[in-house]
Design an enzyme around this catalytic site. Sequence first.
Site, PDB file in Angstrom:
ATOM      1  N   ASP A  16       0.800  -1.228   0.000  1.00  0.00           N
ATOM      2  CA  ASP A  16       0.000   0.000   0.000  1.00  0.00           C
ATOM      3  C   ASP A  16       0.835   1.282   0.000  1.00  0.00           C
ATOM      4  O   ASP A  16       1.992   1.306   0.396  1.00  0.00           O
ATOM      5  CB  ASP A  16      -0.990   0.023   1.169  1.00  0.00           C
ATOM      6  CG  ASP A  16      -0.316  -0.166   2.536  1.00  0.00           C
ATOM      7  OD1 ASP A  16       0.729  -0.844   2.602  1.00  0.00           O
ATOM      8  OD2 ASP A  16      -0.838   0.359   3.530  1.00  0.00           O
ATOM      9  N   GLU A  30      -0.638  -2.067   5.126  1.00  0.00           N
ATOM     10  CA  GLU A  30       0.298  -2.022   6.259  1.00  0.00           C
ATOM     11  C   GLU A  30       0.174  -0.692   6.981  1.00  0.00           C
ATOM     12  O   GLU A  30       0.283  -0.623   8.203  1.00  0.00           O
ATOM     13  CB  GLU A  30       1.737  -2.225   5.770  1.00  0.00           C
ATOM     14  CG  GLU A  30       2.750  -2.462   6.905  1.00  0.00           C
ATOM     15  CD  GLU A  30       3.097  -1.203   7.686  1.00  0.00           C
ATOM     16  OE1 GLU A  30       3.219  -1.296   8.919  1.00  0.00           O
ATOM     17  OE2 GLU A  30       3.231  -0.127   7.072  1.00  0.00           O
TER      18      GLU A  30
HETATM   19 ZN    ZN Z   1       4.948   3.543   6.364  1.00  0.00          ZN
HETATM   20 ZN    ZN Z   2       6.470   0.936   5.402  1.00  0.00          ZN
END
Ligand code: ZN
Ligand code: ZN
Length: 395
Positions: free
Chosen positions: A87, A144
Amino acid sequence: MSEAASGKTDNLVEGLVEEVTGWRRHLHANPELSFQESETAAYVAQNLRAFGFDEVHEGIAKTGVVGVLHGRNGPGGRGIGVRADMDALPIEEITGAQYTSTRQGVMHACGHDGHTALLLGAAKALAQTRSFDGTAYFIFQPAEEFGGGGEKMIEDGLFERFEMDEVYGLHNGPGVDVGKFEIRPGAIMASADELVIRIASGGGHAAMPHQTVDTVLVGAHIIVALQALVSRETDALGSAVISITQLSGSQASNIIPAEVVLGGTVRTLDAGVRDRMEARITQVAQGIATAMGATATLTYERGYPPTVNHAKQTAFAAEAARAVAGHYNVNDQCQPVMGAEDFAYMLEEKPGAYIVLGNGDGPVCHMPDYDFNDDAIPFGVRYWIELIERALPAE
Ligand SMILES: [Zn+2]
Ligand SMILES: [Zn+2]
């Protein structure tokens, strides 16, 4: 690994660097936010299929992908998981790079474009050589940055569906020279929890504080007392950070507010310290409020846990990195960082280790002028290949 075999890997990786750089830049130009990585996931899956992967599973935790690659003897044997995150962040890019983000307000400012490309590079090389026994699981996780995609993949059956004995992660490290690695046993990243304390009384006229309870004064006492939890109650060799970053009261200078709200963040490197912080913050805030005649209501929201490297797998990962970068280019006792990382959830389930790959000097992650350093690509790709070959040695 024999010198001849190692030379073969070098040549293979050398031949791949340009292609991996191309993938990295494509991903950089087309960033997607947490849990919206549908194009990225499709790109990853399509590549894995083209490499000849045995199985490619999509849609795990919405946009997560797992590629399954058996070694030269087919299914069976040990299983190793290697993970990249996909991401991007809600930041407007100002790098001015040729391959700059084509999406307004979205950019790969944490290098997850690089992490994904590195893992694809190793995937392509190992699909060609199958120079291992057992099964390698290539995990491409969503979200994440926001939403804990790693945790969601576990909830979605990651470790039940795919039998992994160990799991490994990697993040680029700005400020660490290209060609160097850093790792440490134990906590390498912190937990990140959010705290809100609501202090209430009847409120009143600022000229007559004796007729009410001054919620601002109660809040001030609480803020000071919380710092003693770090300085007086936490082992000097342990670590904790409490930062009260938000404070709101009344809108007027002559009103004692009926409610004062404090907000902040709590970081620790240890599950025990974290539990104790949560319990003690609650006791201290409520105790002080009660003693002063007010009430305190707490919301303590747990975010990512500490990322704790397992000792044996850390030593193992450091050896793999040394084979790639040379003995003195791997620091296996680096300092932990008080930032957080959702690979932590995977390390709670399986033994493994998380390593930092040097990204060279330049802006830190989450800055609008940050960029993943393509010079790190050969080191990252070779690390993943080396790690899998060592973890799943061919007979
Ligand atoms: Zn990050
Ligand atoms: Zn990262």
